[in-house]
Design an enzyme around this catalytic site. Sequence first.
Site, PDB file in Angstrom:
ATOM      1  N   CYS A  84       0.889  -0.824   0.262  1.00 45.40           N
ATOM      2  CA  CYS A  84      -0.136  -0.176   0.399  1.00 45.40           C
ATOM      3  C   CYS A  84       1.199   1.617   0.091  1.00 45.40           C
ATOM      4  CB  CYS A  84      -0.648   0.200   1.004  1.00 45.40           C
ATOM      5  SG  CYS A  84      -1.485  -1.116   2.021  1.00 45.40           S
ATOM      6  N   CYS A  87       1.632   3.264  -3.093  1.00 43.47           N
ATOM      7  CA  CYS A  87       0.916   4.943  -3.354  1.00 43.47           C
ATOM      8  C   CYS A  87      -0.318   5.487  -2.191  1.00 43.47           C
ATOM      9  CB  CYS A  87      -0.581   4.582  -3.779  1.00 43.47           C
ATOM     10  SG  CYS A  87      -0.415   2.861  -5.005  1.00 43.47           S
ATOM     11  N   HIS A  88      -0.580   5.148  -0.951  1.00 45.55           N
ATOM     12  CA  HIS A  88      -0.424   5.804   0.056  1.00 45.55           C
ATOM     13  C   HIS A  88      -0.052   7.317   0.557  1.00 45.55           C
ATOM     14  CE1 HIS A  88      -4.627   4.641  -1.089  1.00 45.55           C
ATOM     15  NE2 HIS A  88      -3.769   4.025  -1.316  1.00 45.55           N
ATOM     16  N   MET A 125      -7.945   1.951  -6.691  1.00 52.37           N
ATOM     17  CA  MET A 125      -8.285   1.066  -5.737  1.00 52.37           C
ATOM     18  C   MET A 125      -8.372  -0.527  -6.024  1.00 52.37           C
ATOM     19  SD  MET A 125      -7.202   0.609  -2.645  1.00 52.37           S
ATOM     20  CE  MET A 125      -7.328  -0.736  -1.202  1.00 52.37           C
ATOM     21  N   HIS A 364       9.376  10.504 -12.235  1.00 51.77           N
ATOM     22  CA  HIS A 364      10.698   9.391 -12.326  1.00 51.77           C
ATOM     23  C   HIS A 364      11.844   9.153 -13.170  1.00 51.77           C
ATOM     24  CE1 HIS A 364       9.731   4.916 -11.234  1.00 51.77           C
ATOM     25  NE2 HIS A 364      10.039   4.777 -12.308  1.00 51.77           N
ATOM     26  N   HIS A 407       7.801   6.395 -19.896  1.00 53.08           N
ATOM     27  CA  HIS A 407       8.742   4.837 -19.151  1.00 53.08           C
ATOM     28  C   HIS A 407      10.023   5.061 -20.110  1.00 53.08           C
ATOM     29  CE1 HIS A 407      10.574   2.670 -16.533  1.00 53.08           C
ATOM     30  NE2 HIS A 407       9.895   2.825 -15.776  1.00 53.08           N
TER      31      HIS A 407
END
Length: 585
Positions: A84, A87-88, A125, A364, A407
């Site tokens: 998790c 992302c969070h 999610m 990134h 990317h």
Amino acid sequence: MKTQAQKARQTLLASAALALTLGASGAWAQDKPAVHGDTPAAAYEPSMTTLAEINVELPGRKPGDPVMTQEEFNTGKEIYFQRCAGCHGVLRKGATGKPLTPDITREHGYDYLQSFITYGSPAGMPNWGTSGELTEDEVDLMARYVMLDPPAPPEFGMPEMKESWKVLVEPKDRPTQKMNDIDITNLMSVTLRDSGQIALIDGGTYEIRAVIDTGYAVHISRMSASGRYLFVIGRDAKVNMIDLWMETPATVAEIKVGSEARSIETSKFEGWEDKYAIAGAYWPPQYVIMDGETLEPLKIVSTRGNIYDEQTYHPEPRVASILASHYNPEFIVNVKETGKILMVDYTDLKNLKTTEIEAERFLHDGGLDSTHRYFMVAANARGKVAVVDTKEDKLTALIETGGQTPHPGRGANFVHPELGPVWATSHLGDDSVALIGTDPEGHPDQAWKLVQSFYALGGGSLFIKTHPNSHHLFVDAPLNPEAEVTGSVAVFDIDTMKAGEDPEMKVLPIVEWSGITEGQPRVVQPEFNKEGTEVWFSVWNAKDKESAIVVVDDKTLELKQVIKDPRLITPTGKFNVTNTMKDIY
Ligand code: DHE
């Protein structure tokens, strides 16, 4: 070719649908594979595995806290950091996913959280419960876990770094000349992801000359400016400095720069060659400048701060790619969540000067243009590429790439017959390749614009590559949902490219050529040899299955060599010493 193109379109639709289901909540949500299994695609999730192993006490019980034992808390923490936190956020304050602080989670309540974790949401999610990734008990545990105060993993400052720092061979005891017969200029440093090692493979003879233990799931290799020292960084933030002059190249110094990290680089400006190394961490959010001969940590700088546009505080902006400037004695440090590019002047570490460039959130990976003056970095969750003029230290442009989740790795530079010098990126979220003009002097109309976009094999691409001596552009698609696509690579003939026309695509069946029939290996990251006459591909299989490296002749596009060895466990990134040292791509 028609059928290939049709197939590619089908894959585009499949991956576009996938990206849509996963929603627009951010890079990692968009990057997620449909099923969160133990696949290489799932491995692309930022998984804070090292943080999961850190012991944290169950927070003191407050009124209204759900009941939880220390054992359950430990399991919840492990699941949270592995699945998790990418992302969070480590502190649950939100990154590309929503914040999950107790004020919010308690407001939602247990039933809502339990159902949300079970079924997921169209906004990104994943359906952890119904996909079978988490058991019913684990879902119950996680619903309770996120209502507790989030544990903060420990900081990692100078005392911790110094404690982990080891100089295994002092500079005075190192060879004064190269002691081996290896052509180190054509050596390939190959990441052996799941064995926590790198293999050094001779680019001329294909022989494995050394296998060296590194940190956990080593991420990238970078070279010192002289080409003597190789630096690798593990996901556990362990840096190994390897001396290629030794009879058998080996680690001469090592250090841990945090608990989670992905980037390492060295000083390249004239007069500063081999002087410094720099590493960037995901946790704690910081970068550290180290001595280039011993890895002694000299300066640690936190990247916590305000998001460039909203100007609100972010507690954990991760350090993504770092490159060395060729135009100034500076490191280019890309800070993901705040969207800032830091030009860190390393001439005076005591009075550190940094130029902070506002770019875009979720920076990134990226690379330099062919002149090395301009740096291009993907803000992947924003579908943009930021261009920085490293001579003037200014943002030159922010360009929409027209695709989902660019990317580039470090991207690919070539001269388009009609559009002039361009830099290319592929995309994770769809099968497009974007060409951006990079020649403001010779081709001012094309400069810093998306000048052409065409289709490659399929969505799920991670890396694109060419070489100044090659006439081919290679594009992989290792995270595509279809095995046939992940097992192949797309090639385009640069010389016949026309503006506004899709170039013809050839498909090389790399996995088939490797002769591996067990498992579902993925072809990842093209890398050229020093001369630009051969291109190497990793055939990345599961840890307990055979993997390989397939070498293709760049002129004929025919199979030249398959490198197989029981020691080649999960090969992913490959870094040719000369190309890496000189930023040739
Ligand atoms: Fe990478 C580069 C982060 C997953 C292979 N990867 C990078 C860089 C960053 C990054 C910030 C740029 C470093 C630089 O230039 O200084 N990568 C991450 C993640 O956060 C992510 C998504 C998830 C994670 O938990 O690590 C992730 N990366 C992967 C993989 O799963 C890959 C495909 C296989 C592997 O070995 O882990 C992978 N990443 C690579 C490679 C590069 C890279 C080969 C260097 C490309 C180059 O040509 O420079």
